[in-house]
Design an enzyme around this catalytic site. Structure first.
Site, mmCIF file in Angstrom:
data_model
loop_
_atom_site.group_PDB
_atom_site.id
_atom_site.type_symbol
_atom_site.label_atom_id
_atom_site.label_comp_id
_atom_site.label_asym_id
_atom_site.label_seq_id
_atom_site.Cartn_x
_atom_site.Cartn_y
_atom_site.Cartn_z
ATOM 1 N N GLY D 148 -8.703 5.626 -2.714
ATOM 2 C CA GLY D 148 -8.324 6.827 -1.981
ATOM 3 C C GLY D 148 -9.172 8.003 -2.400
ATOM 4 O O GLY D 148 -9.846 7.978 -3.433
ATOM 5 N N CYS D 149 -9.164 9.030 -1.575
ATOM 6 C CA CYS D 149 -10.007 10.189 -1.848
ATOM 7 C C CYS D 149 -9.530 10.930 -3.096
ATOM 8 O O CYS D 149 -10.317 11.232 -3.999
ATOM 9 C CB CYS D 149 -10.051 11.114 -0.633
ATOM 10 S SG CYS D 149 -8.436 11.549 0.042
ATOM 11 N N TYR D 150 -8.242 11.230 -3.152
ATOM 12 C CA TYR D 150 -7.729 11.932 -4.344
ATOM 13 C C TYR D 150 -7.937 11.107 -5.611
ATOM 14 O O TYR D 150 -8.402 11.638 -6.630
ATOM 15 C CB TYR D 150 -6.249 12.254 -4.172
ATOM 16 C CG TYR D 150 -5.932 13.402 -3.242
ATOM 17 C CD1 TYR D 150 -6.431 14.680 -3.477
ATOM 18 C CD2 TYR D 150 -5.081 13.223 -2.156
ATOM 19 C CE1 TYR D 150 -6.109 15.741 -2.646
ATOM 20 C CE2 TYR D 150 -4.748 14.280 -1.312
ATOM 21 C CZ TYR D 150 -5.264 15.540 -1.560
ATOM 22 O OH TYR D 150 -4.938 16.593 -0.743
ATOM 23 N N THR D 152 -10.210 8.938 -6.281
ATOM 24 C CA THR D 152 -11.616 8.946 -6.687
ATOM 25 C C THR D 152 -11.939 10.188 -7.514
ATOM 26 O O THR D 152 -12.532 10.111 -8.593
ATOM 27 C CB THR D 152 -12.529 8.891 -5.436
ATOM 28 O OG1 THR D 152 -12.307 7.649 -4.767
ATOM 29 C CG2 THR D 152 -13.991 9.024 -5.811
#
Lengths: 344, 344, 344, 344
Positions: D148-150, D152
Site C-alpha cells: 500500500g501507499c501509506y 511504503t
C-alpha cells in the site's frame, strides 16, 4: 420576516443560509432538502454546527409555515417550475435561483434546457432579478428570477454599453472562467479533485445554456437582437467568475468618457465597483462578498474595448444577489446583511 | 554530443536539465547560474539529488568546454543578447530561450522590451524555432530563437488558417490562460501563494510583449500584416497554457474541411495532436509532455470559429521545444528524449 | 471607541481591518504601515476599495490620535517591543499580535527569537490572550499578548487535559499543518506559488519558536514542567491550521468522560466547538470564522488519545482572537463582530 | 515480454500504462476495465491519445493472450482475490496492487477489510513486494503483493530501525498526509473539488486498513509484535504522501550513527534517497518519480527521533513499485523504465 429556503443543501442554498442566518431583517423558518430530509442542516454542512441547526424538511408546500412570507427556491432547474406556482398561489413571494423563469420565451427554454416549460403563463409575471437594471420592477415583484452566475458577470460588464447603444454587437466575445462550485455539489468525474486541480479546460463551447439569458437581457437593453459568443472555462478554484469581454464600439469614445459612463450608470448601485483605471479585477478580491468589480481597458492597436468583470459566483452570482433582491422587495436598505468585506 | 545549459536554475533551465539528463543523444557538460554559482544544481533543485549533480558555474564563455557543441541559453531577456554573439563566435550552435532573437525588427524589440537591441545584425541569422512551421530552416540553423510560451500555443492554433488564407484577421481574439510558472522563479507579491491560490486575474492587458511575436509569425505565414488582440490571464496552477482563439473565417468551410485542414497541416508533426471533434483540450492532459493539443469548435449562431490549444508552458512552451529543436538541428529523430506521456 | 491598527498591511493587520471595519462597537481611527505609508489601505488590499479607504500612516506614536483608546500591534516580532512601552505610557491599552510579550521568561525569548528582550520588565504586565483560559485577566489587562496561531490550536486541544492533570506529558506529540498565509505576506522562495502548490513539507522541525509558548502555557495549567514535540508542516492552502495531538492519559478514562470533560471546560466559551463523537474537524469548516473545532478519538489498540483541532490561522489564530480579546477588555459581549459563519 | 494490466482505468492502472508503454523491456498486450470495456483507453485517459490506444477489454481470464507472461492486477480490493488464482493456474506471474494478498493472516484481513478471504491458502505464496526489504524473494515470486501507499512510506522510514532493534515501538506515531489521488478515481463527496481544495482533514483515525500491513512488516523485521498509531490526513493536492514518524530509540545514538545506519541499509537500493542532514523531504521533489526521500531529525529536548519520508503515492506507492518488482522478477536492472527525474 420569516423566509424559507428550498434546496438548502446545494451550494446556493447553503450560501443563502450563511447570509440569511445573520441577516438582521429575517428569520429562516423552513429549510428543505430532498436528499437529506430528516437531518439537521449542520450534519450536511458542518460549518453551521452550533450556529444554525434547523432540521431539513422534505419539500411539501403544505409544510411551509403560513408565517413564511418569502421563499427562496434553490432547487435544480426543472424542479423550481413545479413548485413555484403553488408558492405563489399560497401568497408567498418567491425568489427563484434556478433558470426556470429567466427566459421569457418558452421556446428558448425548450431549446436550451431540453424540456417543455410546464407553466409558460408565469413567465410574464417573473421579473429578471438583476437589481442594477431592474430595481424598480423587483421592488414590486411576486416572482423574481434570480440571474445565472455567468449572466450576472457578463451583463454588468455590458449593460452600460447596451443602454447607450455603444456596442457593435457582432463583435462581442465573452470569455468566462469559473470556479468549480459553479458546477454544483454533486460529485462527478470532471470535478473530482485530482482531475480538476492543476487543470484548465473549456466546456459547453458555443453551447452553454446561459447564452440566451445573456442575449435576452442585452437585446432588451439595446433594443435590438443581440447574439454573442460565450465560452465558459473551468478553473481550479472553488469560487469566482472572471469574464473577459471583447468588443468594438459603435463610435469613438475616450477612456475617460467610458469610465464616466460606467460610473454614472452604476452610481447608486453599491455592489458594482468600477475600478480606477490603474487597477484590474481579481476574483479573490470579491470572494465571499456581493460585489462585482469592473475594469476597462482599450486595445488601441486592434481597436477593441475589453471589459473585465469578477464576482463570487455563489454570492453576487447566486445567493447574495437573491438576498439583495429580497432587500429590495421588502423595502430594506439594499445592502442589509451584505456588507461584510470580501475574505482574501 | 556535449551541451551546455546557461541559466540552469530558472524554471526553463531546470526543465532543460530534466529532459536532457535522460536524453540518449547528449551529455550535459556545463551548467551555469549567476545566483547560485558554486553550488551543485541539486542544492537549488533537490529533485535532482543523486540523479544529476553537476556544479553550477558562473557565466564565463571561456569556462564552457570546447567539446560543447550546442548551448541552451535560458537567461533572462536582455542577458542572452550579451552572450550569444560570443557563443557563435566560438563556433557553438545556440538555442536561445529568451525573447532576444525572436523579433526580426529591432524597433519592435525596443518598443516592447524597452531596451535597444545590442546586436541587431544577428537578428537575420536567427531562425524562429517553431518546428511545425520552420523545421527545415531549424535543421541548418546556427542560432535558434525558441518561441515564447504564449506564442507557441497561439501560433499552433492559427498557423493552418494563416497558411491557407482563411482567417479574417480583424476578428482574431486570443484569450490565453497560464499557470504561474510562466512568471518565472523569482518570488514576487502577485505570485506569493496566498495571493495566487483561488484567484484568477488578467495582466498586461493589451500590452503583453508576446503580442508582436505572435503577429510577426502570423504576418509571415499569411503574407499580410496581422494585428491581434491578446490577453493573458494568471491561473492558480503551476503549469499549463490554455489559449482560446476566436475568429471569423474569410470564407465558408465545413467542420470536416477544417478538421482535415488541421490534420493535413500537422501530419508528420508528432507533437501536435489535433483532437477528434468530440473532445476538447485540457492543460493537465499535456502536463510534462511536449504536446500541443488542438480542438476546433464552430459557434454557428454567432458565425465564429473557436480554436482551443493547450501546452505545458515549460515543455512545448520552452524546454521541450528547445530539445525538439536540438534534435532537428542535430539530425536526431525529432521525438528523441521527448516521448514520455503526460503526467496526469 | 476608537482603535488603531499598527502594521495594517500584513495579513494579520489586514484581517483586523476586515473584522473591525464592520464591528459595531469600534471605529478604526488610525492605520499604519512602514512599507506603504502614504497610500490608501485599499491600494495595498484592493478588496477594501469603496469599503474602507483610510490612508496608511508611518508609525510615529505622536501621530496616533489621542482619542484612540486601544491599539492593535500587528508588527513583526521585535518591532512590537519597541513600540508597546510608548503606547502604554500614552495610556492606550494594547493588544500585541507579535511574539514579543508572550513568553514570560526573557531568557527563553532570547534563545528562541535570537535577540535580547528590550523591555523584560513589561513581561509581567502582559496577559496571555487566550480567552478560554485567561478571560478574567484579559478583562482588566493593559497589555494583551495575543497567542500565536499554532499555540492557539495546540493549547485549546490540550487545555482541558492539562487543567485536570490527565496528560502523560512525556507522550505528547503535536503534529501541526498550516496554510501558507501563516508565513506572512512577504514573498519568498518557499512560498512562491509554483513551489508551494501540490506540495507538502515539514519545516523548522524540533526548532519552531512556538514550542516554548505552548510549553509555557501547558506548564502553567498543569502545574509542572512540560516539554512537547511540535512539528509544523506547510500545506498548499491559504488559510487554516490543523493540529493532530497524540498523547497517553495518566489514568483510564471513557470516551464519554473525556467528551464531557471537554464540554464542561469549554461551556460558556462560544468559539470552541467540541464536535459530536461522530465528526472530525476540517479546516475549511472554520475558514473566515473565529471558531476552534475539536475532535477526540481513542486509538484503543495503541493506547493513545488523539485530539484534533482546527482554526483559521488568521482569525482565531490572530486577528479574530485579538478582536475577541478587545471585546472582553471593553466589556462588550465576547462574540461582538465575530458571529459570521465560516465561508466554505 | 508481454504483460497485461487489469483495471487499467483506475489511477494505479493508468499510471502503470504510463510507465509500461515506454518501458524498453515489455509490451502491454492486454488492458481490462469493467466500467469502460469496449472503449479505447485514450477515451478514458485522453493523455494517451496518439500515444497508447489499446482497446479496453472486459475482464475474462480466457481473453488474456497466452503470450502474456506477467499480469498487473490493479483491481479493487476483493476483486483481485477472485482473479489471481486463475491467473496463477494459467501460469502467469502476478503483481497484485490490491490489498488482497498483503496480510498473511486471513483473520486480520477479515477484521480490517470486512470480508472473509476467499483463498487464504494463497497467502503463504504471496511475497510482500517492498524491494528494499524483500528483493530476493521477489525475484523468484509467482505472486507479489504490491504494498500500500501509506505502508511504503512508513516502512521505508522505519525499516532500518526495525532491522537493528533500535525502535521503542510503544512510542511510534505515524502521522501521514496524502494527496487526493490516493482515494481513487471514483467521484465522491469528500473528494469533490470545492470541498477538497483549501481544506485539510484527518480520516479513518485509528481505523485505517493500512495499519495492520505496517505492523505486520515491522513485526517481521524486528522479530517482535509491533503496534503503531497511524493517522492519515487528506491534503489538497493530487499526488504525494508525506509521513512524519515519531519515536524514541531503545538506546543512545548520534545523528551521524543514524545517518550512517540509513545509508548502509539503503546502499544499493537506487530508489531510496537518504537526504543530507541539511535537507528535508518535500512531496513535489518526488512527483512522478519512483523515489522515496528520507530525512532524519532529532528532537533533543523531548528525546524523540523524527523520520520524514515522502513518495509519490501513485509511483513508489503503487505503479512504480510494481514496475520495480517486475524488473526484479524478470531479471532486468531494477531501474529499467523508472529513471526519469521527478516533475517539479
Amino acid at each position: 420576516m420569516e423566509v424559507a429556503v428550498l434546496g438548502a443543501t446545494g451550494y446556493a442554498g447553503c450560501e443563502l443560509v450563511r447570509l440569511l442566518c445573520r441577516h438582521p431583517g429575517v428569520e429562516i423558518a423552513f429549510v428543505s432538502s430532498e436528499s437529506h430530509a430528516g437531518s439537521s442542516l449542520d450534519l450536511v454542512h458542518p460549518q453551521f454546527y452550533n450556529l444554525f441547526e434547523l432540521e431539513l424538511q422534505p419539500l411539501r408546500l403544505s409544510a411551509i409555515p403560513e408565517s413564511v412570507e418569502l421563499v427562496f427556491c434553490a432547487l435544480p432547474h426543472g424542479s423550481s417550475a413545479g413548485v413555484v406556482p403553488g408558492l405563489l398561489a399560497a401568497g408567498k413571494r418567491v425568489i427563484d435561483l434556478s433558470a426556470d423563469f429567466r427566459l421569457r420565451d418558452p421556446e428558448l427554454y425548450e431549446i436550451w434546457y431540453s424540456r417543455t416549460h410546464p407553466v409558460p403563463e408565469l413567465l410574464d409575471k417573473a421579473i429578471y432579478g438583476l437589481p442594477e437594471i431592474n430595481r424598480e420592477a423587483i421592488a414590486g415583484a411576486e416572482l423574481v428570477a434570480n440571474p445565472g452566475c455567468y449572466p450576472t458577470a457578463a451583463l454588468l460588464a455590458l449593460a452600460p454599453l447596451a443602454a447607450k447603444g455603444l456596442a457593435d454587437w457582432d463583435s462581442v466575445v465573452i470569455d468566462a472562467k469559473s470556479g468549480v462550485s459553479g458546477a454544483g455539489r454533486t460529485p462527478r468525474q470532471p470535478f473530482h479533485f485530482p482531475e480538476c486541480t492543476e487543470n484548465l479546460k473549456a466546456y459547453r463551447v458555443a453551447d452553454h445554456q446561459h447564452t440566451p439569458e445573456i442575449e435576452q437581457c442585452l437585446s432588451h437593453l439595446s433594443g435590438g437582437s443581440v447574439t454573442v459568443t460565450f465560452t465558459p472555462h473551468l478553473v481550479p478554484m472553488a469560487r469566482g467568475i472572471f469574464s473577459t469581454v471583447y468588443l468594438r464600439l459603435q463610435r469613438g469614445c475616450t477612456a475617460d468618457q467610458l469610465d464616466q459612463l460606467y460610473r454614472d450608470f452604476y452610481g447608486g448601485h453599491p455592489f458594482v465597483r468600477v475600478l480606477p483605471p490603474s487597477r484590474l479585477p481579481e476574483t479573490r478580491l470579491v470572494r465571499g462578498g456581493n460585489y462585482c468589480d469592473l475594469g476597462l481597458r482599450f486595445d488601441r492597436r486592434a481597436g477593441r474595448l475589453l471589459v473585465l468583470s469578477v464576482i463570487d459566483n455563489l454570492v453576487k452570482g447566486a445567493a447574495g444577489q437573491a438576498v439583495q433582491n429580497m432587500n429590495i422587495m421588502c423595502g430594506l436598505p439594499e445592502e442589509t446583511g451584505l456588507t461584510q468585506p470580501p475574505l482574501c
